[in-house]
Design a protein around this motif. Structure first.
Motif, PDB file in Angstrom:
ATOM      1  N   PRO A 110       0.835  -1.525   0.067  1.00 24.27           N
ATOM      2  CA  PRO A 110       0.196   0.183  -0.119  1.00 24.27           C
ATOM      3  C   PRO A 110       0.960   1.020  -0.611  1.00 24.27           C
ATOM      4  O   PRO A 110       0.180   2.056  -0.296  1.00 24.27           O
ATOM      5  N   GLY A 111       2.324   1.306   0.391  1.00 30.73           N
ATOM      6  CA  GLY A 111       2.904   2.326   0.122  1.00 30.73           C
ATOM      7  C   GLY A 111       3.534   3.303  -0.909  1.00 30.73           C
ATOM      8  O   GLY A 111       4.676   3.964  -1.553  1.00 30.73           O
ATOM      9  N   ILE A 112       3.510   2.535  -2.348  1.00 29.95           N
ATOM     10  CA  ILE A 112       3.819   2.474  -2.911  1.00 29.95           C
ATOM     11  C   ILE A 112       2.753   3.564  -4.049  1.00 29.95           C
ATOM     12  O   ILE A 112       2.000   3.907  -2.816  1.00 29.95           O
ATOM     13  N   TYR A 169      -9.566   4.948   7.225  1.00 30.48           N
ATOM     14  CA  TYR A 169     -11.024   5.149   7.729  1.00 30.48           C
ATOM     15  C   TYR A 169     -11.252   5.161   9.016  1.00 30.48           C
ATOM     16  O   TYR A 169     -12.108   3.287   9.232  1.00 30.48           O
ATOM     17  N   ALA A 170     -10.507   4.649   9.603  1.00 32.40           N
ATOM     18  CA  ALA A 170     -11.058   4.648  11.310  1.00 32.40           C
ATOM     19  C   ALA A 170     -10.935   3.043  11.405  1.00 32.40           C
ATOM     20  O   ALA A 170     -11.703   2.532  12.051  1.00 32.40           O
ATOM     21  N   GLY A 171      -9.559   1.940  10.616  1.00 27.53           N
ATOM     22  CA  GLY A 171      -9.773   0.406  11.037  1.00 27.53           C
ATOM     23  C   GLY A 171     -10.603  -0.002   9.985  1.00 27.53           C
ATOM     24  O   GLY A 171      -9.956  -0.834   9.767  1.00 27.53           O
ATOM     25  N   LYS A 172     -11.249   0.325   9.302  1.00 29.85           N
ATOM     26  CA  LYS A 172     -12.083  -0.010   8.283  1.00 29.85           C
ATOM     27  C   LYS A 172     -11.428  -1.466   7.307  1.00 29.85           C
ATOM     28  O   LYS A 172     -12.037  -2.568   6.625  1.00 29.85           O
ATOM     29  N   SER A 179     -12.490  -4.051  -0.351  1.00 31.16           N
ATOM     30  CA  SER A 179     -12.593  -2.985  -0.375  1.00 31.16           C
ATOM     31  C   SER A 179     -11.092  -2.197  -0.398  1.00 31.16           C
ATOM     32  O   SER A 179     -10.710  -1.285  -0.884  1.00 31.16           O
ATOM     33  N   PHE A 180     -10.204  -2.725   0.379  1.00 32.96           N
ATOM     34  CA  PHE A 180      -8.764  -2.013   0.619  1.00 32.96           C
ATOM     35  C   PHE A 180      -8.162  -2.455  -0.707  1.00 32.96           C
ATOM     36  O   PHE A 180      -7.629  -1.425  -1.746  1.00 32.96           O
ATOM     37  N   MET A 181      -8.696  -3.679  -0.763  1.00 31.33           N
ATOM     38  CA  MET A 181      -8.282  -3.650  -2.243  1.00 31.33           C
ATOM     39  C   MET A 181      -8.178  -2.969  -3.496  1.00 31.33           C
ATOM     40  O   MET A 181      -7.463  -2.621  -4.330  1.00 31.33           O
ATOM     41  N   ARG A 182      -9.394  -3.112  -3.382  1.00 33.09           N
ATOM     42  CA  ARG A 182     -10.498  -2.300  -4.987  1.00 33.09           C
ATOM     43  C   ARG A 182      -9.883  -0.460  -4.698  1.00 33.09           C
ATOM     44  O   ARG A 182      -9.594  -0.342  -6.145  1.00 33.09           O
ATOM     45  N   CYS A 202      -9.004 -11.870  -0.956  1.00 35.52           N
ATOM     46  CA  CYS A 202      -8.098 -10.562  -0.250  1.00 35.52           C
ATOM     47  C   CYS A 202      -8.076 -10.424   1.191  1.00 35.52           C
ATOM     48  O   CYS A 202      -9.045 -11.059   2.000  1.00 35.52           O
ATOM     49  N   PHE A 203      -6.904 -11.045   1.380  1.00 38.06           N
ATOM     50  CA  PHE A 203      -6.805 -10.475   2.829  1.00 38.06           C
ATOM     51  C   PHE A 203      -5.510  -9.439   3.122  1.00 38.06           C
ATOM     52  O   PHE A 203      -5.213  -8.799   2.237  1.00 38.06           O
ATOM     53  N   ALA A 204      -5.602  -9.103   4.898  1.00 41.45           N
ATOM     54  CA  ALA A 204      -4.706  -8.149   5.150  1.00 41.45           C
ATOM     55  C   ALA A 204      -3.536  -8.782   5.826  1.00 41.45           C
ATOM     56  O   ALA A 204      -3.999  -8.717   6.685  1.00 41.45           O
TER      57      ALA A 204
END
Length: 286
Positions: A110-112, A169-172, A179-182, A202-204
């Motif tokens: 996510p840092g790219i 997003y408050a940890g969402k 949603s994060f991947m999208r 998907c996984f975090a």
């Protein structure tokens, strides 16, 4: 990879991970990476311009009344710098190698960012092109089997422990990795994957994790006075969901493999599965 190995060993999951016999490069790679992380030092990012393959065996031994063994899979790490993989000119051999795999795990950082000449969180055609190249390489050996590729694909957002990601997003996004991947890869790339692969999840994840309780969990990753990134407190090391994508892929692959077994053996294997699966609380730790 180092976090996976240390998680398996440290938390007594019952699994065993070792380089495939004869793969000297994998043995050296694993020894080097785990030695660094076991001292709290994060392994350096790979700079390889061409994919290097390391193969490891993972097994969980169990014995039933029928004398059947437990679970066994091989995992292969195709190691190459992420920024190189995203280039349109990157060797197609990388994607061709993945065609021999029954399950595939892809990690998205996510840092790219666009400033570094890489795709950013506003979505980018580069991700779409990467997924498209992967799809066409996987479909090439079986062009007559419909439009979808019959593979299990685990998409992982990495470094979820970073402050700006953890609190996004408050940890969402920690709980809603789809949603994060999208958000990270863009609508076009996200929809392409779900439309062209039969099984996607998907996984975090985080190799470091955070420590503490609830929303007050503290970051456990710092840069020391020598400019080396390391785990701040090894006693508080709590990797976040690092086993989830691997175990999901194993479940998916084994379910497909069992379909070709005689009914009596499928029944015997099913009796083994629940005790062999590491406890859910291990995955959620951190």
């Amino acid at each position: 990879l180092a976090a996976l190995k240390l998680t398996i060993d440290t938390f007594k999951t019952g699994w065993r991970m070792a380089p495939r016999p004869g793969d000297d490069a994998a043995e050296q790679f694993l020894e080097k990476e785990t030695a660094a992380l076991s001292q709290g030092i994060m392994p350096a990012a790979t700079e390889s311009q061409e994919p290097i393959a390391y193969t490891f065996q993972m097994e969980h031994q169990a014995t039933s009344v029928l004398g059947l063994d437990g679970r066994y899979q091989e995992i292969t790490i195709f190691d190459a710098a992420g920024r190189v993989v995203l280039r349109a000119t990157f060797s197609p051999a990388y994607f061709a190698q993945l065609a021999s795999c029954l399950g595939i795990l892809l990690m998205i950082d996510p840092g790219i960012n666009r400033e570094a000449g890489q795709p950013g969180p506003d979505g980018n055609d580069i991700y779409y092109e990467m997924f498209m190249r992967l799809y066409h390489q996987l479909r090439r050996p079986e062009p007559d089997k419909g439009m979808s590729v019959d593979r299990s694909l685990a998409l992982c957002v990495t470094k979820i422990d970073e402050d700006d990601v953890w609190h996004a997003y408050a940890g969402k996004y920690r709980e809603d990795s789809e949603s994060f991947m999208r958000y990270l890869v863009g609508d076009a790339a996200y929809n392409y994957v779900y439309n062209h692969f039969t099984r996607v999840k998907c996984f975090a994840v985080s190799a470091v994790g955070r420590y503490g309780e609830g929303e007050d969990r503290k970051k456990n990753f710092v840069c020391d006075e020598n400019g080396v990134w390391r785990i701040a407190d090894l006693r508080q090391w709590q990797p976040y969901h690092v086993l989830d994508p691997i175990m999901w892929l194993f479940d998916e692959i084994e379910a497909r493999q069992q379909q070709s077994l005689p009914a009596w053996r499928r029944l015997a294997q099913s009796k083994l599965r629940e005790p062999n699966y590491p406890p859910p609380e291990l995955f959620r730790k951190g």
